[in-house]
Write a protein that holds these residues in place. Sequence first.
Motif, PDB file in Angstrom:
ATOM      1  N   GLY A 150       8.317  -5.951 -10.812  1.00 50.77           N
ATOM      2  CA  GLY A 150       6.664  -6.331 -10.461  1.00 50.77           C
ATOM      3  C   GLY A 150       6.309  -7.750 -11.658  1.00 50.77           C
ATOM      4  N   THR A 151       5.719  -8.275 -10.518  1.00 50.60           N
ATOM      5  CA  THR A 151       4.707  -9.475 -11.375  1.00 50.60           C
ATOM      6  C   THR A 151       3.345  -8.739 -11.998  1.00 50.60           C
ATOM      7  N   HIS A 152       1.958  -9.827 -12.151  1.00 50.32           N
ATOM      8  CA  HIS A 152       1.011  -8.948 -12.682  1.00 50.32           C
ATOM      9  C   HIS A 152       0.378  -8.768 -11.457  1.00 50.32           C
ATOM     10  N   ARG A 153       1.279  -8.061 -10.319  1.00 48.45           N
ATOM     11  CA  ARG A 153       0.615  -7.261  -9.167  1.00 48.45           C
ATOM     12  C   ARG A 153       0.393  -5.614  -9.386  1.00 48.45           C
ATOM     13  N   LEU A 154       1.263  -5.889 -10.784  1.00 46.60           N
ATOM     14  CA  LEU A 154       1.883  -3.904 -11.178  1.00 46.60           C
ATOM     15  C   LEU A 154       0.104  -3.782 -11.999  1.00 46.60           C
ATOM     16  N   LEU A 155      -0.427  -4.940 -12.314  1.00 46.64           N
ATOM     17  CA  LEU A 155      -1.745  -4.729 -12.881  1.00 46.64           C
ATOM     18  C   LEU A 155      -3.070  -4.041 -12.588  1.00 46.64           C
ATOM     19  N   SER A 156      -3.281  -4.443 -11.848  1.00 48.18           N
ATOM     20  CA  SER A 156      -3.651  -4.614 -10.519  1.00 48.18           C
ATOM     21  C   SER A 156      -4.677  -2.536 -10.542  1.00 48.18           C
ATOM     22  N   LYS A 157      -5.605  -2.524 -10.009  1.00 45.76           N
ATOM     23  CA  LYS A 157      -6.260  -1.299 -10.626  1.00 45.76           C
ATOM     24  C   LYS A 157      -5.546   0.016  -9.814  1.00 45.76           C
ATOM     25  N   ASP A 158      -5.135  -0.455  -8.438  1.00 45.64           N
ATOM     26  CA  ASP A 158      -4.687   1.075  -7.664  1.00 45.64           C
ATOM     27  C   ASP A 158      -3.237   0.887  -7.778  1.00 45.64           C
ATOM     28  N   VAL A 159      -2.724  -0.009  -8.895  1.00 42.40           N
ATOM     29  CA  VAL A 159      -1.361   0.794  -9.139  1.00 42.40           C
ATOM     30  C   VAL A 159      -1.085   2.064  -9.869  1.00 42.40           C
ATOM     31  N   LYS A 160      -0.818   2.960  -9.585  1.00 43.84           N
ATOM     32  CA  LYS A 160      -0.809   4.058 -11.127  1.00 43.84           C
ATOM     33  C   LYS A 160       0.599   4.769 -10.432  1.00 43.84           C
ATOM     34  N   ALA A 161       1.506   5.193 -12.098  1.00 46.95           N
ATOM     35  CA  ALA A 161       2.469   5.746 -11.560  1.00 46.95           C
ATOM     36  C   ALA A 161       2.023   7.408 -11.679  1.00 46.95           C
ATOM     37  N   GLY A 162       2.806   8.116 -11.622  1.00 43.79           N
ATOM     38  CA  GLY A 162       2.642   9.699 -11.416  1.00 43.79           C
ATOM     39  C   GLY A 162       3.024  10.863 -13.217  1.00 43.79           C
ATOM     40  N   ASN A 163       4.126   9.726 -13.176  1.00 44.55           N
ATOM     41  CA  ASN A 163       4.718  10.548 -14.499  1.00 44.55           C
ATOM     42  C   ASN A 163       5.796   9.136 -15.122  1.00 44.55           C
ATOM     43  N   LEU A 164       5.005   8.478 -15.338  1.00 49.23           N
ATOM     44  CA  LEU A 164       5.626   6.895 -16.507  1.00 49.23           C
ATOM     45  C   LEU A 164       6.370   7.100 -17.857  1.00 49.23           C
ATOM     46  N   THR A 223       0.912  -1.360  -0.203  1.00 51.15           N
ATOM     47  CA  THR A 223      -0.176   0.359  -0.042  1.00 51.15           C
ATOM     48  C   THR A 223       0.720   1.163  -0.418  1.00 51.15           C
ATOM     49  N   GLN A 224       2.273   0.510   0.490  1.00 50.32           N
ATOM     50  CA  GLN A 224       2.409   2.493   0.739  1.00 50.32           C
ATOM     51  C   GLN A 224       3.432   2.728  -0.321  1.00 50.32           C
ATOM     52  N   ILE A 225       4.096   1.827  -0.974  1.00 51.76           N
ATOM     53  CA  ILE A 225       4.529   1.297  -2.101  1.00 51.76           C
ATOM     54  C   ILE A 225       4.053   2.052  -3.013  1.00 51.76           C
ATOM     55  N   THR A 226       2.667   1.800  -3.319  1.00 50.13           N
ATOM     56  CA  THR A 226       1.599   2.253  -4.637  1.00 50.13           C
ATOM     57  C   THR A 226       1.048   3.644  -4.606  1.00 50.13           C
ATOM     58  N   HIS A 227       0.913   4.047  -3.169  1.00 50.22           N
ATOM     59  CA  HIS A 227       0.889   5.895  -2.684  1.00 50.22           C
ATOM     60  C   HIS A 227       1.867   6.360  -3.352  1.00 50.22           C
ATOM     61  N   ASP A 228       3.550   5.844  -2.661  1.00 46.32           N
ATOM     62  CA  ASP A 228       4.521   6.574  -3.119  1.00 46.32           C
ATOM     63  C   ASP A 228       4.757   6.796  -5.133  1.00 46.32           C
ATOM     64  N   LEU A 229       3.995   5.746  -5.257  1.00 46.84           N
ATOM     65  CA  LEU A 229       4.670   5.211  -6.879  1.00 46.84           C
ATOM     66  C   LEU A 229       3.806   6.716  -7.792  1.00 46.84           C
ATOM     67  N   GLU A 230       2.895   6.777  -6.984  1.00 48.10           N
ATOM     68  CA  GLU A 230       1.616   7.695  -7.689  1.00 48.10           C
ATOM     69  C   GLU A 230       1.117   9.311  -7.105  1.00 48.10           C
ATOM     70  N   GLU A 231       2.858   8.970  -6.045  1.00 47.10           N
ATOM     71  CA  GLU A 231       2.692  10.559  -5.748  1.00 47.10           C
ATOM     72  C   GLU A 231       4.833  11.178  -6.655  1.00 47.10           C
ATOM     73  N   GLY A 232       5.084  10.093  -7.615  1.00 49.66           N
ATOM     74  CA  GLY A 232       6.264  10.011  -8.123  1.00 49.66           C
ATOM     75  C   GLY A 232       7.981   9.802  -7.046  1.00 49.66           C
ATOM     76  N   LYS A 233       7.099   9.321  -5.510  1.00 47.15           N
ATOM     77  CA  LYS A 233       8.744   9.160  -4.851  1.00 47.15           C
ATOM     78  C   LYS A 233       9.479   7.515  -5.228  1.00 47.15           C
ATOM     79  N   VAL A 234       8.655   6.977  -6.290  1.00 45.25           N
ATOM     80  CA  VAL A 234       9.597   6.093  -6.470  1.00 45.25           C
ATOM     81  C   VAL A 234       9.606   6.050  -7.855  1.00 45.25           C
TER      82      VAL A 234
END
Length: 535
Positions: free
Chosen positions: A71-85, A55-66
């Motif tokens: 990852g595996t298919h877990r990256l395809l989940s709806k809660d995974v969003k990259a802020g600046n892919l 949960t923390q990683i997905t939040h930081d990923l969306e905020e652009g901190k990661v």
Amino acid sequence: MRAAFKVVNSGKQVIVLCPTTILAQQHLNTFRDRMAAYPVRIEMLSRFVSKSDATQITHDLEEGKVDIVVGTHRLLSKDVKAGNLGLLIVDEEQRFGVTHKEKIKQLKKAVDVLTLTATPIPRTLHMALSGIRDLSLINDPPEGRMPIKTYIREYDDELVREVVLRELDRGGQIYFVSNRIESIYHMAEKLNRLVPYARVGVGHGQMHEHELEDVMLKFYHKEYDILVCTTIIESGLDVSNTNTIVVDNADRMGLGQLYQLRGRVGRSSVQSYAYLLYRRDKVLSEIAEKRLSALRDFSELGSGYKVALRDLEIRGAGNLLGAEQSGTVSAVGFDLYTQLLSQAINELKGEPAEAEFVLPSVNLPLDAHIPTRYIPSEAERILIYKKLTAVRKTEDVAEIQAELEDRYGDPPRSVWNLLSLLRLRLRCRDLRIGSIATEQKTLQIRFKGTHLTTEAIRQLNRKYIQYEFHPDRVGMPLPETPGKTLTTVEDMIEVLAKALPDKDKEERIGVSHGNGPAAPIGKGKTVRQIVGYRK
């Protein structure tokens, strides 16, 4: 690795998609080791990561901190969003479906995609060959690697025992692939009975993550001699001391899958072996035989591209715009489909379409082919045939003839006939002769887009009494000696070259091929007199 680093330095984020948790863990370790000296945050999302951490990683990923997330298919989940892919890397692309790959591209509409695979899915390879996607090949293996010796055998307990003992005697380890979880422990017990002192471990995808990780680590640290496993090892495991793999029921697996499994061994300078086993007395399907034969034929290093081409040949290219990643274009044939697709791509690019080059049909009672005694290799014969079909002028035929004489010696009669027929067809195309065919005991030469004038027919009938000359065709008696057929036809074609109207002159004065009277031109001469028979 370099592409990801360059993207991160540009202020963008990178997603690395892997098919298995083990491979994701290895990539995470590799990325962190290589980039330890730089301020790059690298995280992983898989079932090995706790829910709170994910949960923390997905939040930081969306905020652009990661910066980089593996990852595996877990990256395809709806809660995974990259802020600046900025870059998507798909490793082992053949393990993912169309839905998976399209879904992750929806994270950002404009994203560069780098796919890595040793054996591309037929549709992906076909898109690359057609020019829709770019393709880059890495053919050079690491220094010191040796080709894997591949054997296809019926399953036999004594054979398995001998293979295991031979590998253990030289201090190595063995993968034994049994791809059915319900029977995998039974197979492990059987191996224990066959080789009592061998240490046997079991690993499959339904095990708890800590249990699976423990088994893999013990095998990596040589606490197990044999790892009985499913195809979970297909991607990611790199154990240099494992130099023998045995695949049970290999006929049930795909060509790319078998190639990937075989690639789990031979990762050092020690000679490696792969045994592809099928059940005794089982009748293999035609496709299964082709798959296994391809693995045996392509055993040299860096043959993944050839295996993928054979897989494309066996399974077909699939649906370009639909979800099917393989399948045969049976309605029109693959070559024609590729040609039509190439034309459509050129049209979309605004490039001029190439005029279709079609040679006239020439059907003569001649032996015209490349015999096996002249060129024993089937692949080389096919290559020469492809060169012959690509010929556009007589100079090309001369080059192929010179190549044949230089590489294989003086061609036999059937090859001379093949080259002569090709020259004849090129000549006929220039003269607008549509076809030459044998009808009963006569040879019929038919015109296409031209005709013989009345004056030309009159003069030809006077000189060649035994032939029949008509405006649209010429009839000739078939020579009694078969060897003279080709020479007779060639001589008549040169006679017709002088008798038929000149193409360039016709185009300049706009002559009609009708049978009506011609309009006078110049000093009382008609068009027919100008472009008619010339001695």
